[in-house]
Structure formats: C-alpha cells, structure tokens
Design an enzyme around this catalytic site. Structure first.
Site, PDB file in Angstrom:
ATOM      1  N   HIS A 173      -3.375   7.085   1.831  1.00 23.00           N
ATOM      2  CA  HIS A 173      -3.797   5.747   1.422  1.00 23.00           C
ATOM      3  C   HIS A 173      -5.170   5.489   2.038  1.00 23.00           C
ATOM      4  O   HIS A 173      -5.384   5.723   3.238  1.00 23.00           O
ATOM      5  CB  HIS A 173      -2.772   4.719   1.912  1.00 23.00           C
ATOM      6  CG  HIS A 173      -3.249   3.316   1.811  1.00 23.00           C
ATOM      7  ND1 HIS A 173      -3.825   2.820   0.662  1.00 23.00           N
ATOM      8  CD2 HIS A 173      -3.268   2.301   2.719  1.00 23.00           C
ATOM      9  CE1 HIS A 173      -4.164   1.562   0.876  1.00 23.00           C
ATOM     10  NE2 HIS A 173      -3.843   1.228   2.109  1.00 23.00           N
ATOM     11  N   CYS A 203       0.815  -1.223   0.000  1.00 27.95           N
ATOM     12  CA  CYS A 203       0.000   0.000   0.000  1.00 27.95           C
ATOM     13  C   CYS A 203       0.846   1.270   0.000  1.00 27.95           C
ATOM     14  O   CYS A 203       0.313   2.363  -0.168  1.00 27.95           O
ATOM     15  CB  CYS A 203      -0.946  -0.002   1.194  1.00 27.95           C
ATOM     16  SG  CYS A 203      -2.019  -1.439   1.206  1.00 27.95           S
ATOM     17  N   ASN A 221     -10.258  -0.386   0.103  1.00 30.41           N
ATOM     18  CA  ASN A 221      -8.796  -0.267   0.099  1.00 30.41           C
ATOM     19  C   ASN A 221      -8.263  -0.898  -1.190  1.00 30.41           C
ATOM     20  O   ASN A 221      -8.292  -2.118  -1.345  1.00 30.41           O
ATOM     21  CB  ASN A 221      -8.256  -0.983   1.337  1.00 30.41           C
ATOM     22  CG  ASN A 221      -6.742  -0.972   1.428  1.00 30.41           C
ATOM     23  OD1 ASN A 221      -6.057  -0.668   0.462  1.00 30.41           O
ATOM     24  ND2 ASN A 221      -6.225  -1.308   2.590  1.00 30.41           N
TER      25      ASN A 221
HETATM   26  O1  UT7 Z   1      -3.783  -1.236   3.524  1.00 31.24           O
HETATM   27  C1  UT7 Z   1      -2.941  -1.710   4.499  1.00 31.24           C
HETATM   28  C2  UT7 Z   1      -3.184  -1.034   5.763  1.00 31.24           C
HETATM   29  N1  UT7 Z   1      -4.315  -1.648   6.458  1.00 31.24           N
HETATM   30  C3  UT7 Z   1      -4.955  -0.953   7.366  1.00 31.24           C
HETATM   31  O2  UT7 Z   1      -4.676   0.201   7.552  1.00 31.24           O
HETATM   32  C4  UT7 Z   1      -5.988  -1.634   8.212  1.00 31.24           C
HETATM   33  C5  UT7 Z   1      -5.915  -1.117   9.619  1.00 31.24           C
HETATM   34  N2  UT7 Z   1      -6.896  -1.726  10.493  1.00 31.24           N
HETATM   35  C6  UT7 Z   1      -8.199  -1.418  10.447  1.00 31.24           C
HETATM   36  O3  UT7 Z   1      -8.631  -0.647   9.605  1.00 31.24           O
HETATM   37  C7  UT7 Z   1      -9.117  -2.004  11.486  1.00 31.24           C
HETATM   38  O4  UT7 Z   1      -8.356  -2.621  12.492  1.00 31.24           O
HETATM   39  C8  UT7 Z   1     -10.146  -3.029  10.931  1.00 31.24           C
HETATM   40  C9  UT7 Z   1     -11.185  -2.309  10.093  1.00 31.24           C
HETATM   41  C10 UT7 Z   1      -9.434  -4.069  10.091  1.00 31.24           C
HETATM   42  C11 UT7 Z   1     -10.868  -3.729  12.068  1.00 31.24           C
HETATM   43  O5  UT7 Z   1     -11.503  -2.766  12.910  1.00 31.24           O
HETATM   44  P1  UT7 Z   1     -11.350  -2.843  14.502  1.00 31.24           P
HETATM   45  O6  UT7 Z   1     -12.158  -1.749  15.045  1.00 31.24           O
HETATM   46  O7  UT7 Z   1      -9.866  -2.865  14.800  1.00 31.24           O
HETATM   47  O8  UT7 Z   1     -12.040  -4.219  14.824  1.00 31.24           O
HETATM   48  P2  UT7 Z   1     -11.430  -5.505  15.535  1.00 31.24           P
HETATM   49  O9  UT7 Z   1     -10.485  -6.229  14.637  1.00 31.24           O
HETATM   50  O10 UT7 Z   1     -10.962  -5.131  16.907  1.00 31.24           O
HETATM   51  O11 UT7 Z   1     -12.707  -6.378  15.718  1.00 31.24           O
HETATM   52  C12 UT7 Z   1     -13.777  -5.986  16.579  1.00 31.24           C
HETATM   53  C13 UT7 Z   1     -14.857  -7.030  16.527  1.00 31.24           C
HETATM   54  C14 UT7 Z   1     -14.326  -8.440  16.732  1.00 31.24           C
HETATM   55  O12 UT7 Z   1     -15.285  -9.158  17.495  1.00 31.24           O
HETATM   56  P3  UT7 Z   1     -15.079  -9.395  19.067  1.00 31.24           P
HETATM   57  O13 UT7 Z   1     -13.768 -10.116  19.181  1.00 31.24           O
HETATM   58  O14 UT7 Z   1     -15.042  -8.017  19.663  1.00 31.24           O
HETATM   59  O15 UT7 Z   1     -16.259 -10.205  19.431  1.00 31.24           O
HETATM   60  C15 UT7 Z   1     -14.282  -8.990  15.347  1.00 31.24           C
HETATM   61  O16 UT7 Z   1     -14.433 -10.387  15.328  1.00 31.24           O
HETATM   62  O17 UT7 Z   1     -15.475  -7.005  15.252  1.00 31.24           O
HETATM   63  C16 UT7 Z   1     -15.454  -8.331  14.702  1.00 31.24           C
HETATM   64  N3  UT7 Z   1     -15.370  -8.220  13.264  1.00 31.24           N
HETATM   65  C17 UT7 Z   1     -16.434  -8.087  12.459  1.00 31.24           C
HETATM   66  N4  UT7 Z   1     -17.754  -8.042  12.715  1.00 31.24           N
HETATM   67  C18 UT7 Z   1     -18.563  -7.876  11.659  1.00 31.24           C
HETATM   68  C19 UT7 Z   1     -14.235  -8.215  12.507  1.00 31.24           C
HETATM   69  N5  UT7 Z   1     -14.573  -8.084  11.212  1.00 31.24           N
HETATM   70  C20 UT7 Z   1     -15.923  -8.013  11.155  1.00 31.24           C
HETATM   71  C21 UT7 Z   1     -16.832  -7.866  10.101  1.00 31.24           C
HETATM   72  N6  UT7 Z   1     -18.149  -7.800  10.402  1.00 31.24           N
HETATM   73  N7  UT7 Z   1     -16.444  -7.753   8.814  1.00 31.24           N
END
Ligand code: UT7
Length: 330
Positions: free
Chosen positions: A255, A114, A285
């Site tokens: 990005h 990225c 993305n």
């Molecule tokens: O391009 C390269 C650079 N990449 C990035 O910059 C990505 C950076 N990271 C992010 O943008 C975020 O961390 C994400 C969007 C990937 C995830 O968001 P988050 O607020 O960090 O969520 P999380 O991973 O902490 O997950 C929170 C909850 C989890 O459930 P529990 O453990 O709290 O019960 C996940 O299992 O959300 C759950 N979850 C989802 N629920 C519904 C994860 N993905 C999904 C989904 N739909 N698609």
C-alpha cells in the site's frame, strides 16, 4: 474435475486527469514541497473534479482489467468494489455493474479502507475456491480528496484519488499461494472518518441523530509505527502459508502510504530495492486503489511478467492489515 484454483488474469487502472503538485498545497496550508517529499515521498496527486465519480473511475479501471483478461463484462459472475468513499453510502458496486453492462454479475462493496484491495482479493478468491463463481472482478477505488480537511496540513498533503482493478478466474492450478489478514479494533481511534451528529427529538420521548461524516482524522505517528511493525510480520505469515521464502518474491507491492514505510518494510524483510514497486510520488496515498494501481502500472511497463511472484500488503484504518502472495497471470 472442477477448476478450484484462482488465477489473476488481467489488471487495469484509472486516475483523474487533474494533478496537484506539492508546491500548490502551500497556497492552502503552511507546508513545503521539501517537507512533503522528504517525509512521505509524495510529489503530486490526482484529484477528481466535481463532475467525476467513484463509479466512473472504478468502471474505467474495470474496462481495462476485463480487456486484459480477455473476457467480456457479460462473463462476470461477481464484482467486488473495495472502497471507503462510495458515491452512495448504500454502495457503488451496482452502479459499476450497470455501467459495465455486467448483467449476470452479483455486485457489492467491501469496506476495509487501505486494506480493501487485499481483503477483497481474499474474499473474491473464496467464491472461486468453493466453485461458486468462475470470473470475478475486484476493484479498489477511492476519492479521499472529498473527505480530507483541506486546512489540515497533517492529512491533506497525503491523499490522492484513483482506481485499480483485477480479474480473478477459476484455474486448474491455484496462483493465490498464501494470505494472512488481521484486524485490531482496539486501535480504531488512530485513523477515522467519523460520523458526528447531534441528537434531535423526533417525537416526544424518541430522539434520533442527524449529522454528517467528518473529515479524516489520523494519528500519523501511531499508524506509521503500526505499519512498520505489522506489515513485515503479516508478509512473513503469508509467505509461511505459501510455503515460500522471502527470496522467492519477485515483487513487493505495498500500500502506497509513505516511501519511508515502504523502504523500512523492504529493509526489515531483506528485499532488494529493485524488487520494490513504488508510484507514490505521482499519486500519493490512494487508499484501496494504491496496490492495484501500482500493480497495473508495473504490468503495463513490462516489469511484472507472467509467473512472477508478488507479495502485496495493505494496511490502514480499522486498524486492518493483510498480505497476499500470488503468481501473476493465467
Ligand atoms: O493509508 C493509511 C495508512 N497511513 C499511513 O500509513 C500514514 C502513516 N504516517 C505517516 O506516514 C507519517 O506519520 C506522516 C507523513 C503522516 C507524518 O510524518 P512524521 O514524520 O510522523 O511527522 P509528524 O507527524 O511527527 O510531524 C513532524 C512535524 C510536526 O511539527 P512539530 O510538532 O515537530 O513542530 C508537524 O506539525 O511536522 C509538522 N507537519 C508538517 N510540516 C509541514 C505535519 N504535517 C506537515 C506538513 N508540512 N504537511
């Protein structure tokens, strides 16, 4: 006197026609439009169909950039294709060169995930600053839909396909005002598209590995934390190199990974919302394509105008991150 300055004189972009809205992803994984929209800002993404290719998307974006710069493909000295998803692991830049008919151009791929567009911009500029080449085409293109696990809700909702391109030309005054690049392989394990294979005995005593690339693996929380901390720092560093203050930035083009990251970076740098370019809601993305795609749309919408100062920053796998400050146009 030789023209050793760099001007970015044209842009272009291309995305597949097929769009996939958040709601349709609920047919694949346990998710919701609400979760995706509030956690990421993404509402839909474009997907390349089986008959589309990375090189055809890249070529379409390149045609527009070349036309906008007022040159022809025959004028190009160099083509840099920033991608992590080539049609061919040996590289796709030469296929783009052939499709464009850019017979005089040297062409190669550059892999920095990225951060590919920003790393490519700086790489391309060096050839101009040393007086070696005059007209360089830089393309950022990725088809990550071919590399995600469509059963993994943590990643499959995030990515989309696309391509963006710019033309860099030799100029009297240098419009690439400053840049900074960083890599930290110690954090490599946070975001990967790994090769995995099993060992096979080729002939007695010699083993080789036979396998394939595995879907994208990401520790979202760690990458999020890294981005929010490192991106403002690297933009500050590039501004310092450019001898500019943050108030002199007209547009912030980050990005497009997550709207919350974009907002947090703008807030930390104290950049007003109206200066922030975002098109993540439509495309998700798109990896190396996201910055030139956002840039090109803003230019075509008449937002970014000649002489505007742009701060662009990419970040992602490697881990890599970088920022470039440049003034738009001839
Ligand atoms: O391009 C390269 C650079 N990449 C990035 O910059 C990505 C950076 N990271 C992010 O943008 C975020 O961390 C994400 C969007 C990937 C995830 O968001 P988050 O607020 O960090 O969520 P999380 O991973 O902490 O997950 C929170 C909850 C989890 O459930 P529990 O453990 O709290 O019960 C996940 O299992 O959300 C759950 N979850 C989802 N629920 C519904 C994860 N993905 C999904 C989904 N739909 N698609």
């Amino acid at each position: 006197m030789q023209n050793l300055g760099v001007a970015i004189t044209g842009s272009g972009s291309a995305v597949p026609a097929t769009s996939l809205e958040n709601q349709r992803l609920t047919e694949l994984v346990e998710t919701s439009d609400e979760w995706i929209a509030t956690r990421t800002g993404i509402r839909q993404r474009r997907l390349a169909l089986p008959d589309e290719s990375l090189s055809s998307l890249a070529t379409a974006a390149a045609h527009q950039a070349i036309a906008a710069a007022g040159i022809t493909a025959a004028d190009l000295d160099l083509i840099v294709l920033a991608t992590s998803t080539p049609d061919d692991l040996f590289g796709s830049a030469c296929q783009v060169q052939a499709q464009l008919g850019a017979t005089q151009a040297v062409a190669f791929d550059l892999t920095a995930a990225c951060s590919g567009f920003v790393f490519g911009l700086v790489t391309a500029a060096q050839y101009i600053k040393t007086g070696v080449y005059q007209n360089v085409l830089l393309i950022g293109a990725d088809i990550l839909s071919r590399w995600v696990d469509w059963q993994d809700r943590r990643t499959c909702v995030l990515f989309g396909d696309g391509a963006g391109a710019v033309v860099l030309q030799a100029a009297v005054s240098d419009r690439l005002l400053g840049f900074a690049l960083k890599s930290d392989g110690r954090q490599n394990h946070h975001l990967n598209l790994p090769y995995a294979g099993s060992s096979k005995e080729l002939i007695p005593g010699i083993k080789v590995t036979k396998g394939s690339y595995q879907p994208i693996e990401m520790n979202g929380k760690e990458v999020y934390r890294f981005a929010v901390q490192r991106v403002p720092e690297i933009i500050d560093k590039a501004l310092f190199a450019a001898n500019l203050s943050v108030d002199e930035i007209d547009w912030l083009v980050l990005h497009q990974a997550n709207q919350r990251i974009i907002d947090a970076v703008a807030q930390r740098l104290n950049i007003a919302e109206h200066k922030v370019i975002s098109n993540l809601a439509q495309y998700g993305n798109t990896s190396a394509a996201s910055i030139p795609l956002a840039l090109d749309e803003a230019v075509r919408q008449g937002k970014i105008k000649p002489n505007d100062i742009i701060a662009a920053s990419g970040f992602g796998a490697g881990l890599t991150w970088g920022a470039a400050i440049f003034q738009w146009g001839k």
